[in-house]
Design a protein around this motif. Structure first.
Motif, PDB file in Angstrom:
ATOM      1  N   GLY A   1       8.240  -6.664   1.752  1.00 47.76           N
ATOM      2  CA  GLY A   1       9.609  -7.131   1.735  1.00 47.76           C
ATOM      3  C   GLY A   1      10.549  -6.312   0.884  1.00 47.76           C
ATOM      4  N   SER A   2      10.087  -5.184   0.401  1.00 45.28           N
ATOM      5  CA  SER A   2      10.949  -4.323  -0.419  1.00 45.28           C
ATOM      6  C   SER A   2      10.552  -2.873  -0.215  1.00 45.28           C
ATOM      7  N   SER A   3      11.301  -2.003  -0.826  1.00 46.44           N
ATOM      8  CA  SER A   3      10.985  -0.580  -0.737  1.00 46.44           C
ATOM      9  C   SER A   3      10.291  -0.082  -2.006  1.00 46.44           C
ATOM     10  N   THR A   4       9.870  -1.014  -2.830  1.00 43.98           N
ATOM     11  CA  THR A   4       9.219  -0.627  -4.084  1.00 43.98           C
ATOM     12  C   THR A   4       7.873   0.013  -3.806  1.00 43.98           C
ATOM     13  N   THR A   5       7.654   1.165  -4.428  1.00 40.96           N
ATOM     14  CA  THR A   5       6.406   1.891  -4.260  1.00 40.96           C
ATOM     15  C   THR A   5       5.826   2.269  -5.614  1.00 40.96           C
ATOM     16  N   TYR A   6       4.524   2.403  -5.657  1.00 42.25           N
ATOM     17  CA  TYR A   6       3.809   2.816  -6.857  1.00 42.25           C
ATOM     18  C   TYR A   6       2.821   3.920  -6.492  1.00 42.25           C
ATOM     19  N   TYR A   7       2.573   4.810  -7.462  1.00 41.74           N
ATOM     20  CA  TYR A   7       1.658   5.914  -7.236  1.00 41.74           C
ATOM     21  C   TYR A   7       0.764   6.129  -8.453  1.00 41.74           C
ATOM     22  N   ALA A   8      -0.456   6.576  -8.165  1.00 36.64           N
ATOM     23  CA  ALA A   8      -1.312   7.038  -9.252  1.00 36.64           C
ATOM     24  C   ALA A   8      -0.757   8.345  -9.790  1.00 36.64           C
ATOM     25  N   ASP A   9      -0.958   8.597 -11.079  1.00 35.32           N
ATOM     26  CA  ASP A   9      -0.466   9.832 -11.682  1.00 35.32           C
ATOM     27  C   ASP A   9      -0.989  11.064 -10.939  1.00 35.32           C
ATOM     28  N   ALA A  10      -2.227  10.963 -10.442  1.00 35.76           N
ATOM     29  CA  ALA A  10      -2.867  12.121  -9.807  1.00 35.76           C
ATOM     30  C   ALA A  10      -2.167  12.558  -8.520  1.00 35.76           C
ATOM     31  N   VAL A  11      -1.376  11.657  -7.923  1.00 32.99           N
ATOM     32  CA  VAL A  11      -0.736  11.989  -6.640  1.00 32.99           C
ATOM     33  C   VAL A  11       0.783  11.920  -6.713  1.00 32.99           C
ATOM     34  N   GLN A  12       1.317  11.454  -7.841  1.00 34.43           N
ATOM     35  CA  GLN A  12       2.763  11.317  -7.997  1.00 34.43           C
ATOM     36  C   GLN A  12       3.450  12.649  -7.737  1.00 34.43           C
ATOM     37  N   GLY A  13       4.464  12.606  -6.885  1.00 36.15           N
ATOM     38  CA  GLY A  13       5.205  13.820  -6.569  1.00 36.15           C
ATOM     39  C   GLY A  13       4.630  14.620  -5.413  1.00 36.15           C
ATOM     40  N   ARG A  14       3.410  14.286  -4.999  1.00 37.91           N
ATOM     41  CA  ARG A  14       2.794  15.000  -3.870  1.00 37.91           C
ATOM     42  C   ARG A  14       2.598  14.087  -2.659  1.00 37.91           C
ATOM     43  N   PHE A  15       2.339  12.809  -2.914  1.00 32.71           N
ATOM     44  CA  PHE A  15       2.082  11.843  -1.837  1.00 32.71           C
ATOM     45  C   PHE A  15       3.272  10.887  -1.719  1.00 32.71           C
ATOM     46  N   THR A  16       3.520  10.433  -0.487  1.00 29.57           N
ATOM     47  CA  THR A  16       4.565   9.445  -0.234  1.00 29.57           C
ATOM     48  C   THR A  16       4.035   8.351   0.667  1.00 29.57           C
ATOM     49  N   ILE A  17       4.142   7.123   0.194  1.00 27.18           N
ATOM     50  CA  ILE A  17       3.742   5.967   1.001  1.00 27.18           C
ATOM     51  C   ILE A  17       4.978   5.407   1.690  1.00 27.18           C
ATOM     52  N   SER A  18       4.795   4.961   2.928  1.00 28.63           N
ATOM     53  CA  SER A  18       5.912   4.361   3.654  1.00 28.63           C
ATOM     54  C   SER A  18       5.345   3.437   4.727  1.00 28.63           C
ATOM     55  N   ARG A  19       6.230   2.656   5.302  1.00 27.19           N
ATOM     56  CA  ARG A  19       5.808   1.766   6.378  1.00 27.19           C
ATOM     57  C   ARG A  19       6.872   1.745   7.461  1.00 27.19           C
ATOM     58  N   ASP A  20       6.416   1.517   8.697  1.00 24.30           N
ATOM     59  CA  ASP A  20       7.317   1.292   9.820  1.00 24.30           C
ATOM     60  C   ASP A  20       6.981  -0.092  10.364  1.00 24.30           C
ATOM     61  N   SER A  21       7.769  -1.070   9.981  1.00 25.24           N
ATOM     62  CA  SER A  21       7.454  -2.443  10.371  1.00 25.24           C
ATOM     63  C   SER A  21       7.623  -2.681  11.858  1.00 25.24           C
ATOM     64  N   SER A  22       8.417  -1.859  12.528  1.00 27.96           N
ATOM     65  CA  SER A  22       8.564  -2.009  13.976  1.00 27.96           C
ATOM     66  C   SER A  22       7.287  -1.603  14.705  1.00 27.96           C
ATOM     67  N   LYS A  23       6.478  -0.783  14.030  1.00 32.26           N
ATOM     68  CA  LYS A  23       5.210  -0.329  14.612  1.00 32.26           C
ATOM     69  C   LYS A  23       4.003  -0.922  13.897  1.00 32.26           C
ATOM     70  N   ASN A  24       4.253  -1.771  12.906  1.00 34.89           N
ATOM     71  CA  ASN A  24       3.157  -2.337  12.101  1.00 34.89           C
ATOM     72  C   ASN A  24       2.217  -1.245  11.599  1.00 34.89           C
ATOM     73  N   THR A  25       2.803  -0.196  11.074  1.00 37.90           N
ATOM     74  CA  THR A  25       2.020   0.955  10.661  1.00 37.90           C
ATOM     75  C   THR A  25       2.400   1.395   9.251  1.00 37.90           C
ATOM     76  N   LEU A  26       1.364   1.653   8.463  1.00 40.46           N
ATOM     77  CA  LEU A  26       1.497   2.180   7.118  1.00 40.46           C
ATOM     78  C   LEU A  26       1.176   3.668   7.151  1.00 40.46           C
ATOM     79  N   TYR A  27       1.882   4.431   6.325  1.00 35.69           N
ATOM     80  CA  TYR A  27       1.661   5.877   6.292  1.00 35.69           C
ATOM     81  C   TYR A  27       1.376   6.344   4.865  1.00 35.69           C
ATOM     82  N   LEU A  28       0.698   7.482   4.792  1.00 32.76           N
ATOM     83  CA  LEU A  28       0.575   8.206   3.534  1.00 32.76           C
ATOM     84  C   LEU A  28       0.773   9.680   3.850  1.00 32.76           C
ATOM     85  N   GLN A  29       1.928  10.202   3.458  1.00 36.61           N
ATOM     86  CA  GLN A  29       2.204  11.627   3.617  1.00 36.61           C
ATOM     87  C   GLN A  29       1.644  12.348   2.406  1.00 36.61           C
ATOM     88  N   MET A  30       0.743  13.282   2.653  1.00 39.67           N
ATOM     89  CA  MET A  30       0.058  13.981   1.562  1.00 39.67           C
ATOM     90  C   MET A  30       0.422  15.464   1.629  1.00 39.67           C
TER      91      MET A  30
END
Lengths: 113, 121
Positions: free
Chosen positions: B54-83
């Protein structure tokens, strides 16, 4: 970060005997407002994802055999398998979900002696 | 029945990029906290990232911060991880996972089967 330390790293127990796994957090994961410890236990078998056994430190998930029990509060927690069965051979992890980052213990491998 | 199905893993060279997907079903995806957790070969579990329901709040481990991006497309019921900027120590099985209640501060009930990412030249 909250560091989760499990002991022992491995454990060999005879079938029907008790197995005890300890987990210690580097700071308290207890919340006074709801009187709960934000601590979960998972079981993982080779080639499978983890399975949640216990949350809130002592609440067993639906369908989990009652030989699995969790106890503890604050920083010290224990998972007990009261009578080890062959199907309980697995790696067990504790995890805190009180703070970010979510953190897991290093795991305890349980084998049959 | 809750189902989580990861895809997108594979072999990638160091410095390369990969996007993981997790197709979700059986629950109100948009309102659930979703997590990525990884496990290097023969090692323990490591939380990678979360996105709050219900929000755009995201959290990352230090090991991936700045390199990985989490996102979701609720119209497709799909979660993503861009690495991006992948390193050898990112080699792992990546699990998509969510709590039964959908709340971030809960034990994680539902897990996908995982997708293997191998970073190697």
């Amino acid at each position: 970060d909250i560091v989760m330390t499990q002991s022992p790293e491995s454990l060999a127990v005879s079938l029907g005997e008790r197995a005890t796994i300890n987990c210690k957090s580097s700071q308290s994961v207890f919340s006074s407002p709801n009187n709960k410890s934000y601590l979960a236990w998972y079981q993982q078998k080779p080639g499978h994802p983890p399975k949640l056994l216990i949350h809130w430190a002592s609440d067993r998930e639906s369908g989990v055999p009652d030989r699995f029990s969790g106890i503890g509060s604050g920083t010290d927690f224990t998972l007990t398998i009261s009578s080890l069965q062959a199907e309980d051979v697995a790696v067990y992890y504790c995890q805190q979900y009180y703070g970010t980052p979510l953190t897991f213990g290093g795991g305890t491998k349980v084998e049959v002696k | 029945e809750v189902q989580l199905l990861e895809s997108g893993g594979g072999l990638v060279q160091p410095g390369g990029s990969l996007r993981l997907s997790c197709a979700a079903s059986g629950f109100t995806f948009s309102s659930y906290a979703m997590n990525w957790v990884r496990q290097s070969p023969g090692k323990g579990l490591e939380w990678v990232s979360s996105i709050i329901g219900g929000s755009s709040t995201t959290y990352y481990a230090d090991a991936v911060q700045g390199r990985f991006t989490i996102s979701r497309d609720s119209s497709k019921n799909t979660l993503y991880l861009q690495m991006n900027s992948l390193r050898a120590d990112d080699t792992a099985v990546y699990y998509c996972a969510t709590p039964f209640s959908g709340n971030y501060h809960e034990g994680i009930d539902y897990w996908g089967q995982g997708t293997l990412v191998t970073v190697s030249s």
